[in-house]
Design a protein around this motif. Structure first.
Motif, PDB file in Angstrom:
ATOM      1  N   PHE A   4      59.946  11.857  82.800  1.00 56.75           N
ATOM      2  CA  PHE A   4      60.338  10.824  83.755  1.00 56.75           C
ATOM      3  C   PHE A   4      60.316  11.413  85.163  1.00 56.75           C
ATOM      4  N   SER A   5      59.647  10.725  86.069  1.00 52.41           N
ATOM      5  CA  SER A   5      59.562  11.225  87.441  1.00 52.41           C
ATOM      6  C   SER A   5      59.995  10.136  88.413  1.00 52.41           C
ATOM      7  N   PHE A   6      60.249  10.545  89.645  1.00 51.84           N
ATOM      8  CA  PHE A   6      60.762   9.639  90.676  1.00 51.84           C
ATOM      9  C   PHE A   6      59.949   9.809  91.954  1.00 51.84           C
ATOM     10  N   ALA A   7      60.201   8.953  92.901  1.00 46.40           N
ATOM     11  CA  ALA A   7      59.431   8.974  94.145  1.00 46.40           C
ATOM     12  C   ALA A   7      59.738  10.199  94.990  1.00 46.40           C
ATOM     13  N   GLN A   8      60.914  10.766  94.809  1.00 39.02           N
ATOM     14  CA  GLN A   8      61.315  11.913  95.616  1.00 39.02           C
ATOM     15  C   GLN A   8      62.385  12.708  94.870  1.00 39.02           C
ATOM     16  N   PRO A   9      62.660  13.934  95.304  1.00 45.51           N
ATOM     17  CA  PRO A   9      63.711  14.724  94.662  1.00 45.51           C
ATOM     18  C   PRO A   9      65.086  14.324  95.171  1.00 45.51           C
ATOM     19  N   GLY A  10      66.125  14.923  94.597  1.00 38.55           N
ATOM     20  CA  GLY A  10      67.481  14.731  95.094  1.00 38.55           C
ATOM     21  C   GLY A  10      68.448  14.224  94.057  1.00 38.55           C
ATOM     22  N   VAL A  11      69.693  14.128  94.455  1.00 38.43           N
ATOM     23  CA  VAL A  11      70.720  13.557  93.587  1.00 38.43           C
ATOM     24  C   VAL A  11      70.616  12.039  93.667  1.00 38.43           C
ATOM     25  N   PHE A  12      71.056  11.372  92.621  1.00 36.22           N
ATOM     26  CA  PHE A  12      70.933   9.919  92.576  1.00 36.22           C
ATOM     27  C   PHE A  12      72.016   9.260  93.425  1.00 36.22           C
ATOM     28  N   ARG A  13      71.592   8.270  94.174  1.00 37.31           N
ATOM     29  CA  ARG A  13      72.552   7.518  94.972  1.00 37.31           C
ATOM     30  C   ARG A  13      73.504   6.778  94.039  1.00 37.31           C
ATOM     31  N   GLU A  14      74.697   6.537  94.490  1.00 35.50           N
ATOM     32  CA  GLU A  14      75.745   5.961  93.654  1.00 35.50           C
ATOM     33  C   GLU A  14      75.285   4.669  92.978  1.00 35.50           C
ATOM     34  N   GLY A  15      75.421   4.645  91.656  1.00 36.85           N
ATOM     35  CA  GLY A  15      75.128   3.446  90.889  1.00 36.85           C
ATOM     36  C   GLY A  15      73.660   3.118  90.759  1.00 36.85           C
ATOM     37  N   SER A  16      72.766   4.077  91.049  1.00 33.95           N
ATOM     38  CA  SER A  16      71.344   3.777  90.972  1.00 33.95           C
ATOM     39  C   SER A  16      70.586   4.988  90.452  1.00 33.95           C
ATOM     40  N   LEU A  17      69.293   4.776  90.178  1.00 32.15           N
ATOM     41  CA  LEU A  17      68.411   5.870  89.810  1.00 32.15           C
ATOM     42  C   LEU A  17      67.457   6.162  90.957  1.00 32.15           C
ATOM     43  N   GLY A  35      66.433  12.074  98.207  1.00 35.27           N
ATOM     44  CA  GLY A  35      65.364  12.723  98.952  1.00 35.27           C
ATOM     45  C   GLY A  35      65.623  14.166  99.321  1.00 35.27           C
ATOM     46  N   ARG A  36      66.772  14.719  98.963  1.00 38.67           N
ATOM     47  CA  ARG A  36      67.085  16.104  99.303  1.00 38.67           C
ATOM     48  C   ARG A  36      67.048  16.957  98.040  1.00 38.67           C
ATOM     49  N   ASP A  37      66.428  18.120  98.132  1.00 38.59           N
ATOM     50  CA  ASP A  37      66.426  19.027  96.988  1.00 38.59           C
ATOM     51  C   ASP A  37      67.859  19.367  96.610  1.00 38.59           C
ATOM     52  N   ALA A  38      68.112  19.440  95.304  1.00 35.95           N
ATOM     53  CA  ALA A  38      69.476  19.703  94.834  1.00 35.95           C
ATOM     54  C   ALA A  38      69.997  21.036  95.363  1.00 35.95           C
ATOM     55  N   LEU A  39      69.113  22.040  95.440  1.00 35.90           N
ATOM     56  CA  LEU A  39      69.504  23.322  96.008  1.00 35.90           C
ATOM     57  C   LEU A  39      69.033  23.369  97.457  1.00 35.90           C
ATOM     58  N   ALA A  80      60.196  23.727  95.035  1.00 36.40           N
ATOM     59  CA  ALA A  80      60.743  22.778  96.013  1.00 36.40           C
ATOM     60  C   ALA A  80      59.911  21.502  96.014  1.00 36.40           C
ATOM     61  N   GLY A  81      60.587  20.376  96.073  1.00 35.19           N
ATOM     62  CA  GLY A  81      59.900  19.087  96.084  1.00 35.19           C
ATOM     63  C   GLY A  81      59.632  18.500  94.718  1.00 35.19           C
ATOM     64  N   ALA A  82      59.928  19.244  93.639  1.00 40.82           N
ATOM     65  CA  ALA A  82      59.741  18.701  92.289  1.00 40.82           C
ATOM     66  C   ALA A  82      60.617  17.459  92.126  1.00 40.82           C
ATOM     67  N   ARG A  83      60.129  16.475  91.378  1.00 39.93           N
ATOM     68  CA  ARG A  83      60.852  15.195  91.311  1.00 39.93           C
ATOM     69  C   ARG A  83      60.855  14.606  89.895  1.00 39.93           C
ATOM     70  N   HIS A  84      61.154  15.460  88.951  1.00 42.63           N
ATOM     71  CA  HIS A  84      61.273  15.016  87.564  1.00 42.63           C
ATOM     72  C   HIS A  84      62.750  14.894  87.189  1.00 42.63           C
ATOM     73  N   LEU A  85      63.018  14.126  86.147  1.00 40.18           N
ATOM     74  CA  LEU A  85      64.390  13.980  85.684  1.00 40.18           C
ATOM     75  C   LEU A  85      64.909  15.307  85.155  1.00 40.18           C
ATOM     76  N   SER A 109      66.961  14.470  90.315  1.00 36.51           N
ATOM     77  CA  SER A 109      65.510  14.547  90.364  1.00 36.51           C
ATOM     78  C   SER A 109      65.126  15.904  90.940  1.00 36.51           C
ATOM     79  N   GLY A 110      64.394  16.699  90.167  1.00 41.75           N
ATOM     80  CA  GLY A 110      64.057  18.042  90.619  1.00 41.75           C
ATOM     81  C   GLY A 110      63.119  18.723  89.643  1.00 41.75           C
ATOM     82  N   SER A 111      63.303  20.028  89.451  1.00 39.18           N
ATOM     83  CA  SER A 111      62.428  20.799  88.568  1.00 39.18           C
ATOM     84  C   SER A 111      63.005  20.895  87.161  1.00 39.18           C
ATOM     85  N   PRO A 112      62.214  20.534  86.132  1.00 36.73           N
ATOM     86  CA  PRO A 112      62.679  20.676  84.749  1.00 36.73           C
ATOM     87  C   PRO A 112      63.013  22.111  84.372  1.00 36.73           C
ATOM     88  N   LEU A 113      62.491  23.076  85.140  1.00 41.28           N
ATOM     89  CA  LEU A 113      62.802  24.474  84.839  1.00 41.28           C
ATOM     90  C   LEU A 113      64.284  24.775  85.038  1.00 41.28           C
TER      91      LEU A 113
END
Length: 322
Positions: free
Chosen positions: A140-153, A157-161, A204-209, A241-245
């Motif tokens: 599963f992938s998304f348009a951009q990386p980052g943490v999910f906004r409240e109540g949504s998938l 847009g910001r890398d988790a790290l 950086a920039g990976a956008r998978h679940l 949303s980020g790197s599966p690794l």
């Protein structure tokens, strides 16, 4: 699904919501608390038809809406529990609450550390099943990386790290890490972090679940006709949303303490089901996990996790010269 304790009584708002809206026409004949994390309370309900359900209440970190969305989205494609009711705001039940069908299975960590451990072939088979499940998550992938906004998938847009070294600095300044690492080791940890940042930058920039806490304690497994399978992947509150690794590193965090065949089967199952392991994947996964380990050391010790993480960190420091 976990060890049980003596029978408990549901409070009125929760009981009325469950009986009146979530399971109408059913009568609760038993309720047993399940062992869970500090941020949640879980109760296993048995109804008059014999079916069992888990009621999960969110005490501090309210990820109810996120988990509901993810579980519905993943149903039928990743082994997850089936949601039957949700009250993300707590307006109806008194607190944010999720209700899902109980899944029979054993926590993976108990199976891996069972003194009557299965054969090497079975451990490889078990690892393969878990690897296949994780590969399904990463599809599963998304348009951009980052943490999910409240109540949504929708990721923010910001890398988790955002700044790995900031994570490390907080870990070393919090004071808790000094309980298990001496001054030399703490300086070594910072040096190792500096050496590892380029591996983090590589994804950086990976956008998978990413599950975010893909560890053996959050995986239920079972044997069906003599073969191991993943019954359910639990606890999605840290998903992003980020790197599966990131999940690969988490799963292999304590690999040295488990059967070697399990780790080999996990990697084979992951790639066989479509998961990608690029060149230097182990270095990247270990680097991503290093910052997760440091974050654990930045918080007050809880159970045996703190000491186990400290052991992993000291092992990694022993393998590197400074």
């Amino acid at each position: 699904m976990g060890e049980t304790k003596p029978h408990v009584v549901l409070d009125n708002p929760l009981n009325e919501w469950v009986v009146g809206e979530v399971l109408p026409g059913r009568r609760i004949v038993d309720s047993q608390p399940l062992v869970g994390g500090v941020d949640r309370e879980m109760v296993c309900l048995t109804v008059d038809s014999g079916e069992r359900y888990v009621v999960r209440r969110y005490r501090h970190r309210n990820s109810c809406a996120l988990e509901q969305s993810l579980l519905v989205h993943l149903a039928g494609r990743v082994p997850v529990v089936e949601v039957v009711g949700a009250d993300p705001t707590g307006e109806a039940s008194g607190e944010p609450t999720l209700v899902y069908r109980y899944v029979d299975g054993r926590p993976l960590d108990l199976v891996l550390h069972d003194q009557n451990r299965s054969s090497a072939d079975e451990m490889e088979q078990l690892g393969r099943a878990v690897g296949e499940a994780l590969a399904g998550v990463g599809q599963f992938s998304f348009a951009q990386p980052g943490v999910f906004r409240e109540g949504s998938l929708e990721p923010d847009g910001r890398d988790a790290l955002i700044d790995p070294l900031d994570v490390m600095d907080r870990a070393l300044s919090a004071g808790y890490s000094s309980r298990v690492l001496d001054g030399h080791q703490r300086r070594g940890l910072l040096a190792l972090a500096l050496r590892s940042t380029h591996w983090v930058d590589a994804v950086a920039g990976a956008r998978h679940l990413v599950h975010g806490n893909f560890s053996p304690k959050n995986i239920l497994v079972r044997q069906v006709r003599g073969r191991w399978e993943v019954a359910a992947v639990l606890d999605w509150e840290f998903a992003f949303s980020g790197s599966p690794l990131t999940d690969v590193g988490n799963m292999l965090r304590f690999a040295e303490d488990g059967p070697r065949e399990y780790g080999a089967g996990f990697a084979d199952g992951y790639t066989g089901a479509g998961g990608e392991l690029p060149e230097n994947w182990l270095e990247i996964a270990r680097a991503l996990d290093l910052f997760a380990l440091a974050d654990i050391l930045a918080h007050p010790p809880e159970g045996d996790l703190f000491s186990r993480v400290a052991l992993v960190v000291t092992r990694r420091l022993a393998d590197v010269s400074f």
